[in-house]
Design a protein around this motif. Structure first.
Motif, PDB file in Angstrom:
ATOM      1  N   VAL A   1     -25.561 -76.251 -37.252  1.00 27.40           N
ATOM      2  CA  VAL A   1     -25.530 -77.048 -36.033  1.00 27.40           C
ATOM      3  C   VAL A   1     -25.163 -76.101 -34.899  1.00 27.40           C
ATOM      4  O   VAL A   1     -24.270 -75.265 -35.035  1.00 27.40           O
ATOM      5  CB  VAL A   1     -24.482 -78.176 -36.125  1.00 27.40           C
ATOM      6  N   SER A   2     -25.878 -76.216 -33.759  1.00 29.83           N
ATOM      7  CA  SER A   2     -25.574 -75.376 -32.604  1.00 29.83           C
ATOM      8  C   SER A   2     -25.361 -76.233 -31.370  1.00 29.83           C
ATOM      9  O   SER A   2     -26.259 -76.973 -30.955  1.00 29.83           O
ATOM     10  CB  SER A   2     -26.709 -74.374 -32.347  1.00 29.83           C
ATOM     11  N   VAL A   3     -24.150 -76.137 -30.819  1.00 29.63           N
ATOM     12  CA  VAL A   3     -23.799 -76.856 -29.593  1.00 29.63           C
ATOM     13  C   VAL A   3     -23.018 -75.900 -28.706  1.00 29.63           C
ATOM     14  O   VAL A   3     -21.993 -75.357 -29.113  1.00 29.63           O
ATOM     15  CB  VAL A   3     -22.939 -78.106 -29.896  1.00 29.63           C
ATOM     16  N   GLY A   4     -23.508 -75.676 -27.495  1.00 29.05           N
ATOM     17  CA  GLY A   4     -22.818 -74.788 -26.558  1.00 29.05           C
ATOM     18  C   GLY A   4     -21.483 -75.366 -26.125  1.00 29.05           C
ATOM     19  O   GLY A   4     -21.339 -76.589 -25.989  1.00 29.05           O
ATOM     20  N   TRP A   5     -20.509 -74.486 -25.888  1.00 30.73           N
ATOM     21  CA  TRP A   5     -19.165 -74.964 -25.538  1.00 30.73           C
ATOM     22  C   TRP A   5     -19.120 -75.518 -24.124  1.00 30.73           C
ATOM     23  O   TRP A   5     -18.720 -76.659 -23.890  1.00 30.73           O
ATOM     24  CB  TRP A   5     -18.177 -73.815 -25.721  1.00 30.73           C
ATOM     25  N   GLY A   6     -19.514 -74.729 -23.138  1.00 32.85           N
ATOM     26  CA  GLY A   6     -19.552 -75.172 -21.742  1.00 32.85           C
ATOM     27  C   GLY A   6     -20.987 -75.076 -21.252  1.00 32.85           C
ATOM     28  O   GLY A   6     -21.547 -73.988 -21.165  1.00 32.85           O
ATOM     29  N   ASN A   7     -21.612 -76.222 -20.942  1.00 32.67           N
ATOM     30  CA  ASN A   7     -23.030 -76.204 -20.584  1.00 32.67           C
ATOM     31  C   ASN A   7     -23.282 -75.340 -19.354  1.00 32.67           C
ATOM     32  O   ASN A   7     -22.539 -75.399 -18.368  1.00 32.67           O
ATOM     33  CB  ASN A   7     -23.537 -77.618 -20.344  1.00 32.67           C
TER      34      ASN A   7
ATOM     35  N   SER B   1     -22.508 -85.044 -13.954  1.00 36.54           N
ATOM     36  CA  SER B   1     -21.557 -84.877 -15.062  1.00 36.54           C
ATOM     37  C   SER B   1     -20.308 -85.676 -14.720  1.00 36.54           C
ATOM     38  O   SER B   1     -20.150 -86.148 -13.595  1.00 36.54           O
ATOM     39  CB  SER B   1     -21.180 -83.400 -15.279  1.00 36.54           C
ATOM     40  N   ASP B   2     -19.452 -85.812 -15.702  1.00 31.58           N
ATOM     41  CA  ASP B   2     -18.130 -86.385 -15.476  1.00 31.58           C
ATOM     42  C   ASP B   2     -17.201 -85.204 -15.191  1.00 31.58           C
ATOM     43  O   ASP B   2     -16.929 -84.403 -16.086  1.00 31.58           O
ATOM     44  CB  ASP B   2     -17.678 -87.148 -16.718  1.00 31.58           C
ATOM     45  N   LEU B   3     -16.728 -85.088 -13.968  1.00 33.03           N
ATOM     46  CA  LEU B   3     -15.955 -83.905 -13.584  1.00 33.03           C
ATOM     47  C   LEU B   3     -14.664 -83.750 -14.388  1.00 33.03           C
ATOM     48  O   LEU B   3     -14.125 -82.648 -14.482  1.00 33.03           O
ATOM     49  CB  LEU B   3     -15.638 -83.947 -12.088  1.00 33.03           C
ATOM     50  N   LYS B   4     -14.179 -84.828 -14.989  1.00 33.77           N
ATOM     51  CA  LYS B   4     -12.980 -84.729 -15.832  1.00 33.77           C
ATOM     52  C   LYS B   4     -13.257 -83.935 -17.104  1.00 33.77           C
ATOM     53  O   LYS B   4     -12.324 -83.432 -17.731  1.00 33.77           O
ATOM     54  CB  LYS B   4     -12.476 -86.125 -16.191  1.00 33.77           C
ATOM     55  N   HIS B   5     -14.528 -83.846 -17.497  1.00 30.45           N
ATOM     56  CA  HIS B   5     -14.913 -83.141 -18.718  1.00 30.45           C
ATOM     57  C   HIS B   5     -15.853 -81.976 -18.412  1.00 30.45           C
ATOM     58  O   HIS B   5     -16.712 -81.623 -19.223  1.00 30.45           O
ATOM     59  CB  HIS B   5     -15.576 -84.112 -19.701  1.00 30.45           C
ATOM     60  N   THR B   6     -15.677 -81.395 -17.230  1.00 30.26           N
ATOM     61  CA  THR B   6     -16.546 -80.317 -16.762  1.00 30.26           C
ATOM     62  C   THR B   6     -15.717 -79.082 -16.445  1.00 30.26           C
ATOM     63  O   THR B   6     -14.576 -79.195 -15.987  1.00 30.26           O
ATOM     64  CB  THR B   6     -17.316 -80.781 -15.502  1.00 30.26           C
ATOM     65  N   LEU B   7     -16.271 -77.909 -16.691  1.00 31.52           N
ATOM     66  CA  LEU B   7     -15.575 -76.674 -16.327  1.00 31.52           C
ATOM     67  C   LEU B   7     -15.195 -76.732 -14.843  1.00 31.52           C
ATOM     68  O   LEU B   7     -15.983 -77.207 -14.014  1.00 31.52           O
ATOM     69  CB  LEU B   7     -16.465 -75.467 -16.607  1.00 31.52           C
ATOM     70  N   PRO B   8     -14.012 -76.238 -14.480  1.00 30.40           N
ATOM     71  CA  PRO B   8     -13.475 -76.467 -13.133  1.00 30.40           C
ATOM     72  C   PRO B   8     -14.226 -75.785 -12.004  1.00 30.40           C
ATOM     73  O   PRO B   8     -13.987 -76.109 -10.839  1.00 30.40           O
ATOM     74  CB  PRO B   8     -12.050 -75.921 -13.237  1.00 30.40           C
ATOM     75  N   HIS B   9     -15.127 -74.863 -12.336  1.00 28.89           N
ATOM     76  CA  HIS B   9     -15.815 -74.125 -11.274  1.00 28.89           C
ATOM     77  C   HIS B   9     -17.229 -74.629 -11.021  1.00 28.89           C
ATOM     78  O   HIS B   9     -17.925 -74.078 -10.161  1.00 28.89           O
ATOM     79  CB  HIS B   9     -15.866 -72.637 -11.625  1.00 28.89           C
ATOM     80  N   MET B  10     -17.652 -75.669 -11.741  1.00 28.16           N
ATOM     81  CA  MET B  10     -19.056 -76.066 -11.642  1.00 28.16           C
ATOM     82  C   MET B  10     -19.241 -77.463 -11.080  1.00 28.16           C
ATOM     83  O   MET B  10     -18.477 -78.380 -11.358  1.00 28.16           O
ATOM     84  CB  MET B  10     -19.721 -75.956 -13.019  1.00 28.16           C
ATOM     85  N   LEU B  11     -20.311 -77.612 -10.277  1.00 33.68           N
ATOM     86  CA  LEU B  11     -20.707 -78.897  -9.724  1.00 33.68           C
ATOM     87  C   LEU B  11     -22.228 -78.911  -9.636  1.00 33.68           C
ATOM     88  O   LEU B  11     -22.827 -78.104  -8.928  1.00 33.68           O
ATOM     89  CB  LEU B  11     -20.099 -79.102  -8.331  1.00 33.68           C
TER      90      LEU B  11
END
Length: 389
Positions: free
Chosen positions: A150-156, A298-308
């Protein structure tokens, strides 16, 4: 726009941190092959080993479990194609194997699975929910007794969602126990190590791909964590360096620079994550307030802090707006830089919604040099562009 350009494309590439550059320059003169026996070679080998040990320490694994690569793409290929070739060498027909990959992965992962499918493997794509999260229960629904990986990236890399790897790993371990089998969990770390602790055992990963150029290190080097559970076959042949998995003389200076960058991001991780999250959240609030009907992808609560990642309705595509912003001195992307030739974002398309949403995307990614004043100028410029008739 006067003054220095505003760079908001850190998700594509990060500048080399001064300490990484210092480490690179300090060792660039070490031209000796680290595989040699003489004093110069031994000195080079010592620097290479030190870099490997430091990176392993940050991942919470053994140094022998780290192999150096030329970057993320090669790490993903060695992990996935190497696993498929290893199964073939074990006389296991790939026609009897099942593989699962998230549908929102980077092309360097998805294309590996396309190749595995051509080799005979059966591929299932697990879809994210509407916020871009790949839920463990969705992975569980796709598992079969013949599933091998199974392959799933950690931070999209486009929308920044952080995937629940540890929860997915628990599902896989339960499946292994039930069917007395082995399922390998691979993850492309992306930029998540910048802002999340990359302890491989806590994450539950068996294969973990890293790229220095995404982590304020020099480009041209990456790493792959390979757990003792995994058997890989080489896809590059030659002198058998890097445990026989990546032949070719190692670049000592790049390894030193990579390790130095990893040292820095580990020290700065918590403070920088807090700083960028506030900047990003304030920026997102301003965009929502001043741009009608904008969609945050995305849901910013579950998103890397530098991305929008946003989609802006209207006739102007994301590509058009990105080019106009570039003309105004603001650098950003519409999606992964490797996919800029494609009209729509396959990641945003997977979230659902109208067709325009995946076409009119803009990806803002902040970094060490981003300031509140730069984001304010970006908002003002974007408003003017959208208001133009």
């Amino acid at each position: 726009m006067k003054g220095r350009p505003i760079y908001l494309d850190y998700a594509s590439a990060t500048p080399v941190h001064p300490k990484a550059l210092q480490a690179l320059n300090k060792t660039i003169h070490m031209f000796a092959n680290p595989g040699g026996l003489h004093a110069e070679a031994v000195a080079a080998k010592r620097v290479l080993d030190d870099a490997r040990e430091r990176i392993a320490a940050h991942l919470g694994c053994k140094a022998r479990e780290i192999i150096f690569t030329s970057g993320l793409t090669e790490a993903n290929n060695i992990a996935l194609i190497g696993l498929a070739r290893s199964l073939e060498l074990q006389k296991r027909s790939l026609k009897d194997t099942h593989w699962i990959v998230s549908s929102i992965e980077h092309s360097s992962v998805l294309e590996c699975f396309s190749e595995i499918e051509r080799m005979g493997g059966t591929i299932s794509h697990v879809e994210p929910d509407a916020k871009g999260i790949v839920r463990a229960e969705r992975v569980a629904e796709l598992l079969k007794p013949t599933t091998v990986a199974v392959s799933v990236g950690w931070g999209n890399n486009e929308i920044g969602t952080v995937q629940p790897l540890s929860a997915i790993a628990l599902v896989l371990r339960a499946h292994e126990k039930k069917y007395n089998t082995s399922v390998i969990l691979h993850s492309d770390a992306g930029q998540a190590p910048l802002y999340r602790s990359p302890q491989v055992h806590s994450l539950g990963v068996d294969l973990f791909s890293l790229g220095s150029g995404k982590l304020y290190g020099p480009r041209g080097i990456g790493a792959l964590y390979v757990s003792n559970k995994v058997s890989l076959a080489p896809i590059i042949f030659g002198g058998g360096q890097e445990r026989g998995l990546r032949s070719g003389t190692e670049d000592v200076a790049l390894a030193a620079g990579f390790a130095a960058a990893f040292d820095v991001i580990t020290i700065e991780r918590e403070a920088e994550a807090k700083r960028l999250q506030k900047l990003r959240d304030d920026f997102a609030s301003e965009i929502v307030a001043h741009i009608p009907s904008v969609v945050i992808n995305s849901d910013l609560k579950h998103t890397l802090p530098h991305m929008l990642n946003v989609s802006i309705p209207g006739e102007r595509t994301g590509e058009y707006l990105a080019l106009q912003l570039d003309h105004a001195g603001i650098s950003l992307s519409t999606k992964s830089a490797c996919d800029e030739g494609n009209k729509a974002s396959h990641v945003v398309a997977a979230l659902g919604g109208p067709e325009w949403r995946a076409i009119n995307t803009l990806r803002f990614s902040l970094g060490r040099n981003t300031s509140a004043s730069e984001l304010k100028k970006t908002i003002n410029t974007l408003q003017l562009l959208i208001a133009k008739k």
